[in-house]
Scaffold this motif. Structure first.
Motif, PDB file in Angstrom:
ATOM      1  N   ASP A   1     105.430  -5.629  -3.916  1.00 53.20           N
ATOM      2  CA  ASP A   1     104.412  -5.152  -4.837  1.00 53.20           C
ATOM      3  C   ASP A   1     104.886  -3.892  -5.583  1.00 53.20           C
ATOM      4  O   ASP A   1     105.336  -2.923  -4.971  1.00 53.20           O
ATOM      5  CB  ASP A   1     103.135  -4.840  -4.040  1.00 53.20           C
ATOM      6  N   LYS A   2     104.728  -3.930  -6.887  1.00 53.40           N
ATOM      7  CA  LYS A   2     105.227  -2.821  -7.713  1.00 53.40           C
ATOM      8  C   LYS A   2     104.429  -1.549  -7.463  1.00 53.40           C
ATOM      9  O   LYS A   2     105.008  -0.471  -7.285  1.00 53.40           O
ATOM     10  CB  LYS A   2     105.180  -3.232  -9.195  1.00 53.40           C
ATOM     11  N   SER A   3     103.110  -1.654  -7.440  1.00 51.86           N
ATOM     12  CA  SER A   3     102.274  -0.458  -7.240  1.00 51.86           C
ATOM     13  C   SER A   3     102.560   0.191  -5.895  1.00 51.86           C
ATOM     14  O   SER A   3     102.678   1.415  -5.789  1.00 51.86           O
ATOM     15  CB  SER A   3     100.792  -0.840  -7.297  1.00 51.86           C
ATOM     16  N   VAL A   4     102.663  -0.628  -4.851  1.00 46.98           N
ATOM     17  CA  VAL A   4     102.894  -0.089  -3.504  1.00 46.98           C
ATOM     18  C   VAL A   4     104.309   0.495  -3.418  1.00 46.98           C
ATOM     19  O   VAL A   4     104.534   1.529  -2.787  1.00 46.98           O
ATOM     20  CB  VAL A   4     102.660  -1.183  -2.434  1.00 46.98           C
TER      21      VAL A   4
ATOM     22  N   ALA B   1     105.399   7.592 -14.737  1.00 48.68           N
ATOM     23  CA  ALA B   1     105.043   8.767 -15.545  1.00 48.68           C
ATOM     24  C   ALA B   1     103.727   9.384 -15.081  1.00 48.68           C
ATOM     25  O   ALA B   1     103.643  10.591 -14.840  1.00 48.68           O
ATOM     26  CB  ALA B   1     104.942   8.361 -17.019  1.00 48.68           C
ATOM     27  N   ARG B   2     102.704   8.570 -14.937  1.00 48.39           N
ATOM     28  CA  ARG B   2     101.371   9.144 -14.670  1.00 48.39           C
ATOM     29  C   ARG B   2     101.280   9.697 -13.247  1.00 48.39           C
ATOM     30  O   ARG B   2     100.746  10.783 -13.024  1.00 48.39           O
ATOM     31  CB  ARG B   2     100.297   8.095 -14.947  1.00 48.39           C
ATOM     32  N   LEU B   3     101.812   8.987 -12.271  1.00 41.26           N
ATOM     33  CA  LEU B   3     101.740   9.502 -10.899  1.00 41.26           C
ATOM     34  C   LEU B   3     102.590  10.764 -10.752  1.00 41.26           C
ATOM     35  O   LEU B   3     102.197  11.725 -10.083  1.00 41.26           O
ATOM     36  CB  LEU B   3     102.169   8.434  -9.878  1.00 41.26           C
TER      37      LEU B   3
ATOM     38  N   VAL C   1      88.155   6.256 -17.866  1.00 43.82           N
ATOM     39  CA  VAL C   1      88.619   4.865 -17.947  1.00 43.82           C
ATOM     40  C   VAL C   1      88.877   4.403 -16.517  1.00 43.82           C
ATOM     41  O   VAL C   1      89.194   5.218 -15.657  1.00 43.82           O
ATOM     42  CB  VAL C   1      89.944   4.732 -18.748  1.00 43.82           C
ATOM     43  N   ALA C   2      88.730   3.105 -16.269  1.00 43.25           N
ATOM     44  CA  ALA C   2      89.010   2.578 -14.935  1.00 43.25           C
ATOM     45  C   ALA C   2      90.528   2.491 -14.799  1.00 43.25           C
ATOM     46  O   ALA C   2      91.150   1.591 -15.342  1.00 43.25           O
ATOM     47  CB  ALA C   2      88.382   1.199 -14.772  1.00 43.25           C
ATOM     48  N   SER C   3      91.129   3.461 -14.103  1.00 45.66           N
ATOM     49  CA  SER C   3      92.585   3.498 -14.006  1.00 45.66           C
ATOM     50  C   SER C   3      93.039   4.047 -12.666  1.00 45.66           C
ATOM     51  O   SER C   3      92.764   5.205 -12.324  1.00 45.66           O
ATOM     52  CB  SER C   3      93.166   4.354 -15.137  1.00 45.66           C
ATOM     53  N   ALA C   4      93.744   3.229 -11.921  1.00 49.24           N
ATOM     54  CA  ALA C   4      94.283   3.663 -10.625  1.00 49.24           C
ATOM     55  C   ALA C   4      95.392   4.682 -10.816  1.00 49.24           C
ATOM     56  O   ALA C   4      95.642   5.511  -9.936  1.00 49.24           O
ATOM     57  CB  ALA C   4      94.804   2.461  -9.857  1.00 49.24           C
ATOM     58  N   GLN C   5      96.056   4.637 -11.959  1.00 50.10           N
ATOM     59  CA  GLN C   5      97.125   5.608 -12.209  1.00 50.10           C
ATOM     60  C   GLN C   5      96.537   7.002 -12.396  1.00 50.10           C
ATOM     61  O   GLN C   5      97.054   7.977 -11.862  1.00 50.10           O
ATOM     62  CB  GLN C   5      97.934   5.193 -13.441  1.00 50.10           C
ATOM     63  N   VAL C   6      95.443   7.082 -13.149  1.00 55.33           N
ATOM     64  CA  VAL C   6      94.800   8.377 -13.359  1.00 55.33           C
ATOM     65  C   VAL C   6      94.256   8.894 -12.038  1.00 55.33           C
ATOM     66  O   VAL C   6      94.464  10.055 -11.658  1.00 55.33           O
ATOM     67  CB  VAL C   6      93.676   8.253 -14.414  1.00 55.33           C
TER      68      VAL C   6
ATOM     69  N   THR D   1      88.984   0.736  -8.596  1.00 59.22           N
ATOM     70  CA  THR D   1      90.313   0.271  -9.018  1.00 59.22           C
ATOM     71  C   THR D   1      91.196   0.179  -7.778  1.00 59.22           C
ATOM     72  O   THR D   1      90.787   0.611  -6.694  1.00 59.22           O
ATOM     73  CB  THR D   1      90.958   1.245 -10.031  1.00 59.22           C
ATOM     74  N   ARG D   2      92.403  -0.344  -7.940  1.00 59.06           N
ATOM     75  CA  ARG D   2      93.282  -0.570  -6.786  1.00 59.06           C
ATOM     76  C   ARG D   2      93.383   0.703  -5.943  1.00 59.06           C
ATOM     77  O   ARG D   2      93.532   1.805  -6.479  1.00 59.06           O
ATOM     78  CB  ARG D   2      94.653  -1.076  -7.243  1.00 59.06           C
ATOM     79  N   ASP D   3      93.294   0.533  -4.617  1.00 59.01           N
ATOM     80  CA  ASP D   3      93.192   1.700  -3.733  1.00 59.01           C
ATOM     81  C   ASP D   3      94.433   1.887  -2.855  1.00 59.01           C
ATOM     82  O   ASP D   3      94.327   2.406  -1.745  1.00 59.01           O
ATOM     83  CB  ASP D   3      91.928   1.601  -2.869  1.00 59.01           C
TER      84      ASP D   3
ATOM     85  N   LEU E   1      92.056  -7.603 -11.746  1.00 57.11           N
ATOM     86  CA  LEU E   1      92.973  -8.609 -12.282  1.00 57.11           C
ATOM     87  C   LEU E   1      93.580  -8.193 -13.610  1.00 57.11           C
ATOM     88  O   LEU E   1      94.073  -9.020 -14.366  1.00 57.11           O
ATOM     89  CB  LEU E   1      92.264  -9.987 -12.415  1.00 57.11           C
ATOM     90  N   ILE E   2      93.550  -6.878 -13.876  1.00 60.03           N
ATOM     91  CA  ILE E   2      93.936  -6.394 -15.210  1.00 60.03           C
ATOM     92  C   ILE E   2      95.335  -6.869 -15.617  1.00 60.03           C
ATOM     93  O   ILE E   2      95.543  -7.300 -16.747  1.00 60.03           O
ATOM     94  CB  ILE E   2      93.799  -4.842 -15.307  1.00 60.03           C
ATOM     95  N   ASP E   3      96.288  -6.859 -14.675  1.00 60.18           N
ATOM     96  CA  ASP E   3      97.656  -7.262 -15.023  1.00 60.18           C
ATOM     97  C   ASP E   3      97.830  -8.784 -15.051  1.00 60.18           C
ATOM     98  O   ASP E   3      98.867  -9.282 -15.491  1.00 60.18           O
ATOM     99  CB  ASP E   3      98.659  -6.650 -14.037  1.00 60.18           C
TER     100      ASP E   3
ATOM    101  N   VAL F   1      96.391  -0.885 -24.309  1.00 60.28           N
ATOM    102  CA  VAL F   1      97.336   0.224 -24.104  1.00 60.28           C
ATOM    103  C   VAL F   1      98.246  -0.032 -22.909  1.00 60.28           C
ATOM    104  O   VAL F   1      98.687   0.897 -22.242  1.00 60.28           O
ATOM    105  CB  VAL F   1      96.606   1.589 -23.984  1.00 60.28           C
ATOM    106  N   LYS F   2      98.530  -1.286 -22.632  1.00 57.54           N
ATOM    107  CA  LYS F   2      99.514  -1.623 -21.594  1.00 57.54           C
ATOM    108  C   LYS F   2     100.921  -1.625 -22.222  1.00 57.54           C
ATOM    109  O   LYS F   2     101.129  -1.058 -23.283  1.00 57.54           O
ATOM    110  CB  LYS F   2      99.165  -2.971 -20.965  1.00 57.54           C
ATOM    111  N   GLU F   3     101.887  -2.275 -21.605  1.00 60.90           N
ATOM    112  CA  GLU F   3     103.260  -2.245 -22.114  1.00 60.90           C
ATOM    113  C   GLU F   3     103.325  -2.709 -23.569  1.00 60.90           C
ATOM    114  O   GLU F   3     104.234  -2.364 -24.312  1.00 60.90           O
ATOM    115  CB  GLU F   3     104.179  -3.077 -21.216  1.00 60.90           C
TER     116      GLU F   3
END
Ligand code: S3P
Length: 425
Positions: free
Chosen positions: A16-19, A89-91, A161-166, A189-191, A312-314, A340-342
């Motif tokens: 998993d990319k996020s993890v 970048a954001r994290l 905005v609903a954003s796990a990165q923020v 959002t993803r936790d 399921l945003i991605d 505002v994704k890739e």
């Protein structure tokens, strides 16, 4: 001739990319050596790895393939190239604010993506942020951005905005701030950040909010401790194979060891609603994993929106392809974040669908797909990995040429080889 999917397939997808991003970054912030198994070896995660090395973290691979990260105090990182990776970048902006200085840069796509959503709350916490070089500009809203180490204070921030990165950026800053930092998200959002921080000894609590389905996450200053981290398979990568099975009535694909964190599984709910068979055999863990089987069927259109979107945003480019082969209309709304994704994924998905003969329209916050009618064609990916993969899957049903496939290396090395193995023609 379009290829046809072989049925009854069973395999793993990469980590998993996020993890993976979080395991490296939090490992670099922790005391001791964190060992990570199943880390995604893709370009985006490589950006986070290089970044933490520039900041003083040590990274090595052991004999059994585990990736080890020795954390400690950070030193200034100089110029850090985040490439295409918004998560890096954001994290990092949040992690750096109270710890060390650096200038973050990115590729053309990342340099267009909004950073203000992170910079505003960090500035409220006392972060020292500016544009690159001499012209420090507090109003700067895109990369390059420079951060200097500052003394931070906790704040209460309500998500715009609903954003796990923020969310993650603010919580990471909160670990180095005086007092409590609270982040309120009206829609969950993803936790992964919350789960991993708790597992690494942070002072963190999650409370439900009275009105609605969201939550309030509260952290205070903490020293993270090293941990053993197992990265599950990436459901966002598995989604392409789930859709491949779903659009072939009777075909059956099982992805083993895939992450099924409930904040990520919306794609399975939607495929079920569209008529596909979905079987989940789950095992426990900090991040729940499962073997997930999807069985293809004659699909029908559905409505996707509201609190389901962050789960399921991605996966929306892949689900748009499922919708293209379904009967009736699929309507996606509340998904303006796709712009505002890739790439602007609303524009790219609609253009791609039309290019293969499908009737589709863009809306400000989503799109409408009228299923049937796909004949094939040439699809422009806009350099976006998920557009390239989604339309490659459409190519299993109708002849499709995608404009490039290099972008896929950012998240899923081995995708094309797997696709070739899976298809017969
Ligand atoms: C991610 C969060 C999502 C997602 C991205 C990864 C993360 O972005 O689209 O691919 O790892 O936290 P947002 O937080 O901007 O919604």
């Amino acid at each position: 001739m379009a290829a046809v999917l072989r049925s009854n397939l069973r395999f793993f997808v990469p980590g998993d990319k996020s993890v993976s991003h979080r395991a490296l970054l939090f490992g670099a912030m922790a005391e001791g050596t964190t060992r990570i198994t199943g880390l995604l070896a893709a370009e985006d995660v490589g950006r986070t790895r290089t970044a933490i090395q520039q900041l003083g973290g040590e990274v090595w691979v052991d004999r059994s393939g585990g990736v080890n990260v020795k954390g400690g105090p950070w030193r200034d990182g100089g110029t850090i190239d985040c490439g295409n990776s918004g998560t890096t970048a954001r994290l990092l902006l949040g992690a750096l604010a109270g710890r060390a200085g650096a200038t973050l840069i990115g590729d053309a796509s990342l340099s267009r993506r909004p950073m203000r959503r992170v910079l505003d709350p960090l500035a409220r916490m006392g972060a020292r942020i500016g544009g690159a070089g001499d012209e420090r500009d507090a109003a700067r809203v895109t990369l390059p951005v420079s951060v200097d180490r500052a003394a931070l204070r906790g704040i209460e921030w309500r998500a715009e905005v609903a954003s796990a990165q923020v969310k993650s950026a603010i919580l990471l800053a909160g670990l180095a701030a005086e007092g409590e930092t609270a982040y309120l998200e009206p829609v969950a959002t993803r936790d992964h950040t919350e789960r991993m921080l708790r597992g690494m000894g942070a002072s963190i609590r999650v409370e439900p909010v009275e009105d609605g389905e969201g939550r309030r996450i509260v952290v205070s200053a903490s020293q993270l401790q090293a941990a053993e981290i197992t990265v599950p398979g990436d459901i966002s990568s598995a989604a392409f194979w789930f859709v491949a099975a779903a659009i072939h009535p009777g075909a059956r694909v099982t992805i083993e060891g895939v992450g099924v964190n409930p904040t990520r599984t919306g794609v399975l709910d939607v495929l079920r609603r569209m008529g596909a068979g979905v079987i989940v055999v789950e095992r426990g863990g900090i991040e729940p994993i499962a073997d997930v089987t999807v069985v293809g069927a004659e699909l029908r259109g559905t409505a996707i929106g509201g609190a389901e979107i962050p789960t399921l945003i991605d996966e929306l480019p892949a689900l748009a392809v499922a919708a293209a082969f379904a009967q009736g209309e699929t309507v996606v709304q509340d998904a303006a974040e796709l712009r505002v994704k890739e790439s602007d994924r609303i524009a790219a998905v609609v253009a791609g669908l039309r290019a293969i003969g499908v009737d589709a329209d863009a809306r400000p916050d989503g799109f409408v797909v009228r299923g049937g009618g796909a004949v094939g064609g040439h699809v422009i990916t806009e350099g976006d990995h998920r557009i390239a993969m989604a339309f490659s899957i459409a190519g299993l049903r109708v002849p499709v040429v995608v404009s490039e496939t290099e972008s896929i290396r950012t998240s899923y090395p081995g995708f094309l080889e797997r696709l070739a193995q899976l298809s017969t023609g």
